[in-house]
Design a protein around this motif. Structure first.
Motif, mmCIF file in Angstrom:
data_model
loop_
_atom_site.group_PDB
_atom_site.id
_atom_site.type_symbol
_atom_site.label_atom_id
_atom_site.label_comp_id
_atom_site.label_asym_id
_atom_site.label_seq_id
_atom_site.Cartn_x
_atom_site.Cartn_y
_atom_site.Cartn_z
ATOM 1 N N ARG A 1 8.607 2.061 0.530
ATOM 2 C CA ARG A 1 7.381 1.956 1.313
ATOM 3 C C ARG A 1 6.874 0.538 1.194
ATOM 4 N NH1 ARG A 1 9.406 6.190 1.812
ATOM 5 N NH2 ARG A 1 8.469 8.238 2.048
ATOM 6 N N PRO B 1 2.693 6.300 5.503
ATOM 7 C CA PRO B 1 3.730 6.255 4.479
ATOM 8 C C PRO B 1 4.741 7.392 4.614
ATOM 9 C CG PRO B 1 1.623 6.874 3.518
ATOM 10 C CD PRO B 1 1.376 6.598 4.955
ATOM 11 N N THR C 1 1.247 -1.461 0.737
ATOM 12 C CA THR C 1 0.066 -0.656 1.058
ATOM 13 C C THR C 1 0.411 0.822 1.119
ATOM 14 O OG1 THR C 1 -0.597 -2.496 2.440
ATOM 15 C CG2 THR C 1 -1.866 -0.472 2.634
ATOM 16 N N GLN C 2 1.542 1.115 1.729
ATOM 17 C CA GLN C 2 1.899 2.532 1.883
ATOM 18 C C GLN C 2 2.137 3.208 0.537
ATOM 19 O OE1 GLN C 2 5.267 2.487 4.422
ATOM 20 N NE2 GLN C 2 4.056 2.616 6.295
ATOM 21 N N ALA D 1 1.690 2.351 9.780
ATOM 22 C CA ALA D 1 0.938 2.462 8.531
ATOM 23 C C ALA D 1 1.274 3.724 7.763
ATOM 24 C CB ALA D 1 -0.560 2.436 8.830
ATOM 25 N N THR E 1 0.280 3.021 -2.041
ATOM 26 C CA THR E 1 -0.931 3.375 -2.795
ATOM 27 C C THR E 1 -1.181 4.878 -2.898
ATOM 28 O OG1 THR E 1 -2.185 2.815 -0.831
ATOM 29 C CG2 THR E 1 -2.227 1.242 -2.635
ATOM 30 N N LEU F 1 -4.536 6.025 5.707
ATOM 31 C CA LEU F 1 -3.991 4.697 5.996
ATOM 32 C C LEU F 1 -3.796 4.470 7.495
ATOM 33 C CD1 LEU F 1 -1.371 4.121 3.176
ATOM 34 C CD2 LEU F 1 -3.618 3.104 3.439
#
Lengths: 371, 186, 158, 380
Positions: D69, C69, D72-73, C67, D75, C104
């Protein structure tokens, strides 16, 4: 020293001794006492100037719902020391483009006139010593006190102009240009408003002006209300403070001292605050009766307890001056900055005619009512 | 006192030479400023405090600022490189030398007295006015003890009122002319 | 009349005085400055401070790693035979230097082992002090007693 | 004329003494450019003859970054476009992905987004007001709005966990509901807020110095403003009634009653008034949203792994600075194929050359302030 003291003690024993005693007396009066006064005054003024910065920052903080500097010492009282130390320890940079000689000279030019004006300020009624001598609370009680202040303070601008020009950079140059035209524009209304007071007081000497206010029974702020207003506005402009702080204009052109660092910048900084103190002190003695104690018959008190009157006078004077300093900070906390052209328009088109008309008005007032 | 005078005179002369001889206009301007201040101190030594203050206030504080602005906003580096008006140097030198010699001659020949010119004029006019002139003189002597600004104001507004007013008219005309010229260029 | 009114307004400047009255009003009011090192702020529960990981409850599923980033989490599961009995990761690296504090990684964690703490003073002397492994990972003693209710994001007693 | 030609011939100094223009670099390190914006000014004295904007000092490649990314990443990074209006930025991106996915966002989530978004708008305008006023020289005005902004940031921290860059919304809804005790604090703030705005207006709106500094400065006509495709308060200051919240109501903005403040002359003062009035309207919207908060789900039906269908979507929100648009293209994979941001600050900055020509340097500072640019968004 001991020989001198002995000679003063055995006054007149021999002609040689008497002559020496007289020389000692003369030296004491021409060099000794003035020098002592200068040292004391300079120390006092420097302290006040250092703490006026603290005062302003604290007060601004309070105006703006925050606390202001409160970390160094109790209530942040050692902040000026810390600031001074910081400025002294910083690297002194002379830009490559600068003219080194003028660049180094300019802060001195700004610094000294700011302190010279304090010499003629009369702080209180003379202090009486047990031996019956009276020492005036003034370094140089000359005829043209206030005129000397104006003349000397007009020299301070050279520090700004030369500093801005010799930095060899465009922003300081613009700052110094702004400063020069601003000083020229506001010096005349300032002088004219002071002239109105001089007309009322009948003398250039600050102690005489205070005495005239005591004699009149009212401070000159009443008959010279217009002059007071003009003085207040042009004094703010002369000291480069908000809303007339264009030479600095920190969000526009950063200011005439952009290229300065360390203690050279500190000189400008101190000079600005010294000017602020000076202009407050002058305002207090011109318009608010200086060391006159409000609601007290000063002459009677002085006759009874001279030293008490003097000491109280110094405090009254300080309080009145602090009122002006407070006012300046208050203004700084409230108003935005004027623009260059608007500033000049106010100076030449609004203040100058008002000040001129006011001089005529005060002259008539003096002729008819206050003879 | 004489020593101080010599020192000051030398300083002022050096400043004046600096004004003339310096190639950089800004140096000229700064030496002119120093010269003005020197003259101011000279006035102070002569006990003419008011004139000294006026000198500093008007010349050093006002006029020099304008000079400096004018000089600052010209390209002084380029100005330094252009040799200006060198063909005028020799005639100017001789002219100034002649003027200097003439002034020296006049100074050498004239005798300095403590009597102000008013009295001499009165003496020349006749004994009738002498008495009134003498009272005026006595009054002046009293004033001299009193205060410096008062002396100046008496001189300006009583003794030399007409020249003073004439000068002010001249200045007004000059200001108007300056405004006129400046307007035309814009 | 209007002209007179405007003139009066010009010479008496009521609006400037009003401004000065406003600044004076705040002069007397209580100040909002927090004297930070002396008075510690009380942070709300959801504050996303430094990441804390409970190695004891971690099951090495590597959801947080996927998850993230910025890729600042690295999870190394234990060998297969160990994993059957003990799911705790063999090594867990956390690079707090690159952390965006976006949260996240907290969302997908099935056991609530990774979560933000209220610790907000992240200044360190050296970059390396922001690199953590299994031994040095910050570990919140107070919050160890709680499990994480993902939907409500409120602590639940174990 | 004759005099001049003679002077031309005779004076050797003419070239030296001639009046000349000069060039001044304002920025990239300058206190009034609100970041690393650089303006090259052609000056005659202090008057601006021409101006050129130089951008790119804060380019971080955010759009490209997002392509590496997952949906979701990506955001959290869009928060960093306009770092003083982060929640609204996130809303734009998340909205675009939801549009592409065809997800229906629950009404409660929409209302929460409205509340947080309007709070963010107020926070942004407060920061703008403080810095703009400080540029023009009003020092206290930096601190009073900051005080109120602090309350909003505290609310954000309690709600979202972060003050500035909270990564507010997941795709499909909102992450959390309001925590306990959040709503009363918010309502208390809303009750006090109009009085605070009155104070700001008391310090600035009527003040003659402020009026002299702003009225008639940096004028841009409605026609020019539309031609330069300005948006937000910068456009509305010129009297053009365009607000995305009214024109293309998203996130149930149609449910709320509010006005769109408009200016008349398109000068700095009108833009200032627009923003100040907008703050009052925002407070009104929040009040309505809190009053009419529906019950229900917080998040729509979104899978754990987001794979939007092949296609493109454009979603636009009214961010604090103006119209913020996201154009996204999906190739059906886990990662965006392309994300393009139409950022209001960048577009609004185009107007600065028109606005500042013929004004003084001090006006340029006021104009930059009135545009409310954030360099993170300009350079992306």
């Amino acid at each position: 020293m001991s020989r001198l003291a002995r000679s003063a003690g055995n006054r007149g024993s021999t002609p040689r001794e008497a002559k020496r005693a007289m020389t000692y007396e003369v030296l004491l009066n021409t060099v000794g006492w003035p020098l002592a006064k200068i040292v004391v005054l300079l120390a006092a003024v420097l302290t006040v100037v250092a703490y006026i910065g603290w005062f302003e920052r604290r007060l601004l903080g309070l105006f703006q719902s925050r606390l202001g500097p409160n970390r160094v010492g109790p209530l942040g009282l050692l902040q000026p020391v810390a600031d001074g130390l910081k400025l002294f320890l910083k690297e002194d940079i002379v830009p490559l483009n600068a003219r080194p000689f003028l660049f180094k000279l300019a802060p001195v030019f700004a610094f000294f006139p700011a302190f010279l004006g304090f010499a003629v300020v009369s702080w209180a009624l003379p202090w009486a010593t047990p031996s019956g001598r009276h020492h005036g609370f003034v370094v140089a009680d000359v005829d043209l006190g206030i005129l000397l202040v104006l003349a000397v303070s007009s020299l301070g601008i050279f520090g700004i102009i030369l500093g801005g020009w010799s930095s060899g950079s465009k922003y300081p140059l613009m700052g110094s240009l702004r400063s020069a035209s601003q000083m020229l524009a506001y010096e005349i209304p300032l002088t004219l408003s002071v002239i109105a007071v001089i007309l009322l007081g009948g003398s250039f000497r600050l102690s005489d002006i205070v005495a005239a206010q005591q004699k009149l029974g009212a401070y000159f702020i009443l008959p010279g209300l217009l002059a007071f207003g003009v003085y207040l506005i042009s004094a703010v402009a002369e000291t480069n403070r908000v809303p007339f702080d264009l030479p600095e204009g920190e969000s526009e052109i950063i200011g005439f001292h952009t290229e300065y660092s360390g203690m050279r910048f500190g000189f400008f900084f101190v000079a600005e605050y010294a000017n602020m103190v000076l202009i407050s002190v002058i305002a207090a003695s011109l318009f608010l009766g200086g060391y006159d104690l409000p609601g007290v018959d000063d002459a009677a008190l002085y006759a009874a307890h001279p030293n008490l009157a003097s000491a109280l006078g110094v405090f009254a004077f300080a309080a009145k001056s602090a009122l002006f300093a407070y006012f300046y900070v208050w203004i700084r906390a409230t108003f935005p900055r004027y623009r260059y052209d608007q500033l000049l328009r106010i100076g030449w088109v609004v203040l100058l005619p008002i000040a001129l008309a006011n001089v005529a008005l005060v002259a008539l007032l003096k002729l008819w009512l206050l003879r | 006192m004489a020593f101080l005078w010599i020192l000051l005179a030398a300083f002022i002369a050096a400043c004046a030479l600096g004004v003339v001889l310096s190639r950089s206009p800004i140096t000229s301007a700064v030496s002119l400023l120093a010269g003005f201040l020197g003259v101011g101190i000279l006035y102070l030594c002569l006990r003419a405090e008011f004139v000294a203050a006026a000198q500093v206030l008007v010349y050093a504080g006002g006029i020099m600022v304008l000079y400096l602005i004018g000089v600052m906003f010209t390209d002084s580096e380029a100005l330094r490189l252009t040799r200006q008006a060198h063909f005028q140097a020799w005639p100017a030198f001789f002219l100034v030398l002649a003027l200097f010699l003439w002034m020296g001659h006049r100074l050498y020949r004239s005798e300095f007295t403590a009597e102000p010119p008013v009295l001499r004029v009165a003496v020349a006019a006749g004994a009738d006015q002498e008495a009134s002139a003498k009272t005026a003189l006595a009054e002046r002597a009293g004033l001299a003890k009193e205060s410096n600004p008062r002396q100046v104001s008496v001189a300006l507004f009583r003794d030399f009122l007409y020249p003073f007013e004439a000068a002010s008219v001249l200045l007004t005309v000059a200001v108007l002319g300056g405004v006129f010229l400046a307007k035309k260029e814009v | 009349m209007n002209a007179i009114g405007r003139f009066l307004q010009m010479v008496t400047f009521p609006e400037l005085l009003k401004g000065m009255a406003i600044t004076t009003k705040y002069l007397a009011k209580p100040k909002v400055t927090e004297s930070y090192p002396d008075a510690r702020p009380v942070l709300p529960y959801r504050t996303k401070g430094r990441l804390h990981v409970e190695i004891e409850t971690c099951i090495s599923c590597r959801m947080c790693e996927k998850a993230c980033p910025e890729g600042c989490i690295r999870v190394y599961p234990p060998p297969k035979e160990v994993f059957k009995t003990d799911k705790r990761p063999a090594e867990f690296y956390l690079n707090q230097e690159h952390c965006l504090h976006c949260g996240l990684c907290v969302d997908p964690c099935p056991t609530g082992s990774i979560h933000h703490s209220q610790e907000f003073e992240l200044a360190v002397v050296h970059y390396d002090d922001l690199l953590f492994d299994k031994e040095t990972l910050p570990y919140d003693l107070d919050q160890k007693r709680f499990r994480w209710n993902l939907l409500e994001n409120v602590p639940v007693k174990k | 004329m004759a005099v001049e030609t003679r002077a031309e011939k005779t004076s050797p100094l003419r070239e030296v003494l001639e009046t000349r223009q000069y060039e001044l670099n304002m920025g990239p390190q300058h206190p009034a450019t609100h970041g690393v914006y650089r303006a090259v000014l052609q000056l005659d004295g202090e008057r601006v003859l021409a101006m050129e904007s130089v951008l790119g000092y804060l380019h971080r490649g955010i759009e490209k970054w997002a392509e590496y990314r997952t949906w979701t990443q990506a955001t959290p990074i869009f928060d960093r476009l306009d770092y003083v209006g982060a929640v609204l930025n996130g809303h734009g991106y998340v909205g675009a992905v939801e549009k592409l996915l065809g997800v229906e966002v629950p009404r409660r989530a929409q209302y929460i987004r409205v509340v947080l978004g309007e709070l963010q708008r107020i926070a942004n305008h407060l920061l703008w007001l403080g810095t703009h006023a400080l540029d023009v020289g009003a020092m206290s005005m930096l601190f009073y709005p900051m005080r109120e902004r602090e309350v909003i940031l505290d609310l954000f921290e309690a709600m979202l966990g972060q003050r500035l860059l909270p990564n507010a919304y997941p795709i499909g809804g909102v992450r959390f509901d309001f925590p306990k005790g959040w709503e009363p604090v918010c309502r208390r703030f809303l009750a006090a807020f109009p009085g605070r705005v009155d104070d700001y207006e008391g310090l600035l709106t009527g003040n003659r110095i402020w009026r002299q500094r702003t009225i008639g400065v940096g004028v841009i006509s409605a026609k020019d403003a539309i031609a330069l495709s300005l948006s937000g308060p910068t456009l509305r200051g010129s009297g053009v009634n365009f607000d995305v919240r009214k024109a293309i109501p998203y996130s149930s903005y149609g449910d709320f009653e509010f006005e769109v403040p408009l200016g008349k002359n398109g000068d700095v003062f009108d833009r200032y008034l627009c923003r100040v009035r907008e703050m009052r309207q925002s407070a009104r919207i929040i009040q309505q949203a809190l009053d009419g908060m529906p019950e229900g789900e917080l998040r729509g039906k979104v899978g754990k792994i987001i794979r939007p269908p092949v296609g493109e979507a454009y979603y636009t929100v009214e961010a604090a600075k103006g119209q913020l648009g996201y154009y996204i293209v999906s190739d059906g994979g886990e990662k965006p194929w392309r994300v393009h941001v139409k950022s209001p600050s960048f577009v609004n900055l185009q107007g600065i050359e028109t606005m500042s020509r013929g004004n003084l340097i001090a006006d340029v500072v006021a104009i930059i302030g009135s545009l409310d640019i954030v360099l993170g968004e300009v350079d992306r």
